[in-house]
Design a protein around this motif. Structure first.
Motif, mmCIF file in Angstrom:
data_model
loop_
_atom_site.group_PDB
_atom_site.id
_atom_site.type_symbol
_atom_site.label_atom_id
_atom_site.label_comp_id
_atom_site.label_asym_id
_atom_site.label_seq_id
_atom_site.Cartn_x
_atom_site.Cartn_y
_atom_site.Cartn_z
ATOM 1 N N LEU A 162 -42.988 6.065 39.091
ATOM 2 C CA LEU A 162 -43.127 7.100 38.060
ATOM 3 C C LEU A 162 -44.578 7.544 37.897
ATOM 4 O O LEU A 162 -44.852 8.703 37.568
ATOM 5 N N GLN A 163 -45.495 6.609 38.100
ATOM 6 C CA GLN A 163 -46.910 6.920 37.924
ATOM 7 C C GLN A 163 -47.460 7.789 39.056
ATOM 8 O O GLN A 163 -48.526 8.396 38.913
ATOM 9 N N GLU A 164 -46.727 7.835 40.177
ATOM 10 C CA GLU A 164 -47.265 8.469 41.379
ATOM 11 C C GLU A 164 -46.539 9.733 41.802
ATOM 12 O O GLU A 164 -47.125 10.596 42.451
ATOM 13 N N SER B 163 -50.164 -1.489 32.188
ATOM 14 C CA SER B 163 -50.120 -1.182 30.754
ATOM 15 C C SER B 163 -49.817 -2.432 29.921
ATOM 16 O O SER B 163 -49.029 -3.292 30.335
ATOM 17 N N LEU C 122 -43.054 -0.380 32.093
ATOM 18 C CA LEU C 122 -43.648 0.658 32.938
ATOM 19 C C LEU C 122 -43.240 2.054 32.466
ATOM 20 O O LEU C 122 -44.055 2.985 32.439
ATOM 21 N N TYR D 281 -45.647 4.917 31.004
ATOM 22 C CA TYR D 281 -45.680 6.241 31.639
ATOM 23 C C TYR D 281 -45.548 7.347 30.596
ATOM 24 O O TYR D 281 -46.258 8.355 30.642
#
Length: 309
Positions: free
Chosen positions: A44-46, A252, A303, A307
Motif C-alpha cells: 500500500l505504501q508503494e 509506523s 500497516l 497508510y
C-alpha cells in the motif's frame, strides 16, 4: 511395527465433505493466507493494489498449502507414521478410508491449478516468479516426500518459515510493486519465525512418536523442555522485532497493535509445559497457529491504519 492396512468404508462416508475439508488441514491454511495479506498491506505504501493479482496469489498460496498437507498425509501413511490411534486431524487414509492414490492425485491436481494461476501472475508481473514458484512447490513436495524428507530433519522449521512465511510475503509485495524493499524483508521476518513456530509446536506434540520412527526433528534433538523454551523464545523475538522496527522509525507505531495477540502466545507456551500426552497438547498447537494468524492480521491492520494516517 504399525500395520498399514486400508479398510473399506461406506461410500456415504467417503462423500462426507468434512473428511475432505479436514484433509486440507484447515488450521494450517492461515500460514499461507496471512503472508499474502501482509505482503499486500506492505505494498500500500508503494503502489495501487491490483485486486486481481491479490486474489490470484491468495488462491494459489492456499492451494499449494493444501496440496502440501495432502503430500504430508500420503507420505506419513507410506512411512507408517499414521495409524488409527494417531492424534491430530491427519489420518484420512487410516481412519476415513480414502485411498492413498486418491490423495496423491488430488494434491497433484491442486498443484496443476496453482501452476495455471501462476501463469496469470507471471504474465501480469514477471516471469522470474515462475522459477520462484516452482522452487516453492518443489519444497512443498519434498517437505515430506522424496528420499530425505525435510520434515524429518532439524531444518523443517526454518524451511517452512522461509518459504511459507517470508517468501510468500515478498512475492505478494513484488507482484504489486515490481520490487523488493528492505522494509518488506524486515517486516516479513516475524512471520517467518511464527510459521516456523507452528511446525515446532507440531513436532513437540509428536516428539515421542517421531523419535520411535527415526525422525531427527529439532524438537527431538533439543528435548521437550528445551524445545518449549525455544518456542517461547520465538514468540518473544517476533514481538520484540516489531517494537525494534518501530523504535528505529522503520515502521509506523500503529504496528504495536500486534501486542494484542500476545495472550495467545502465552497460552500456547503454557499449554505445552508439563504435558507429554499428544492429545493434551492439541490446544497449545491450536493456540500457536492462532498466534500467527492474529499477529499477521494485526500487523496488516497496523500497516493499513498507518497508510491512511
Amino acid at each position: 511395527m504399525q500395520t498399514q492396512m486400508h479398510t473399506n468404508i461406506p461410500p456415504s462416508n467417503l462423500k462426507n465433505w468434512k473428511v475432505w475439508w479436514q484433509l486440507t488441514r484447515p488450521h494450517t491454511l492461515t500460514a499461507s493466507f496471512v503472508p499474502v495479506l501482509l505482503g499486500t498491506a506492505l505494498a500500500l505504501q508503494e503502489a495501487e493494489i491490483h485486486f486481481g493479482l491479490l486474489f490470484a496469489m491468495l488462491i494459489a498460496s492456499l492451494l499449494i498449502q493444501a496440496a502440501t498437507n495432502m503430500f504430508n498425509e500420503y507420505y506419513d501413511y507410506k512411512h507408517g507414521l499414521d495409524n488409527e490411534e494417531s492424534v491430530g486431524i491427519g489420518g484420512a487414509i487410516v481412519r476415513d478410508g480414502i485411498k492413498p492414490k486418491t490423495i496423491l492425485n488430488l494434491a497433484l491436481a491442486l498443484y496443476g491449478i496453482s501452476l495455471l494461476i501462476g501463469v496469470y501472475i507471471c504474465m501480469s508481473s514477471s516471469w522470474w516468479l515462475a522459477l520462484v514458484g516452482l522452487v516453492c512447490m518443489l519444497v512443498g513436495y519434498l517437505y515430506t516426500g522424496g528420499p530425505m524428507p525435510i520434515a524429518y530433519t532439524p531444518f523443517g522449521e526454518i524451511v517452512s518459515g522461509f518459504f511459507m512465511g517470508m517468501i510468500i510475503i515478498l512475492i505478494s509485495f513484488f507482484i504489486q510493486t515490481g520490487t523488493i524493499t528492505p522494509t518488506s524483508i524486515l517486516v516479513s521476518f516475524p512471520i517467518l519465525i511464527l510459521v516456523g513456530a507452528i511446525m515446532l509446536s507440531n513436532n513437540i506434540r509428536d516428539l515421542d512418536g517421531d523419535k520411535e520412527f527415526g525422525r531427527k526433528t529439532l524438537a527431538i534433538l533439543l528435548g521437550r523442555n528445551r524445545a518449549i523454551r525455544l518456542l517461547a523464545g520465538m514468540f518473544i523475538i517476533s514481538y520484540a522485532w516489531v517494537f525494534i522496527l518501530i523504535a528505529m522509525n522503520i515502521i509506523s507505531p500503529w504496528l504495536a497493535i500486534v501486542i494484542l495477540s500476545a495472550p495467545k502466545a502465552i497460552k500456547a507456551t503454557k499449554g505445552f509445559i508439563g504435558k507429554t500426552v499428544p492429545i493434551q497438547m492439541m490446544p497449545a498447537m491450536k493456540a500457536t497457529a492462532q498466534t500467527n494468524t492474529i499477529f499477521g492480521f494485526l500487523l496488516s491492520i497496523g500497516l493499513f491504519i498507518g497508510y491512511l494516517l
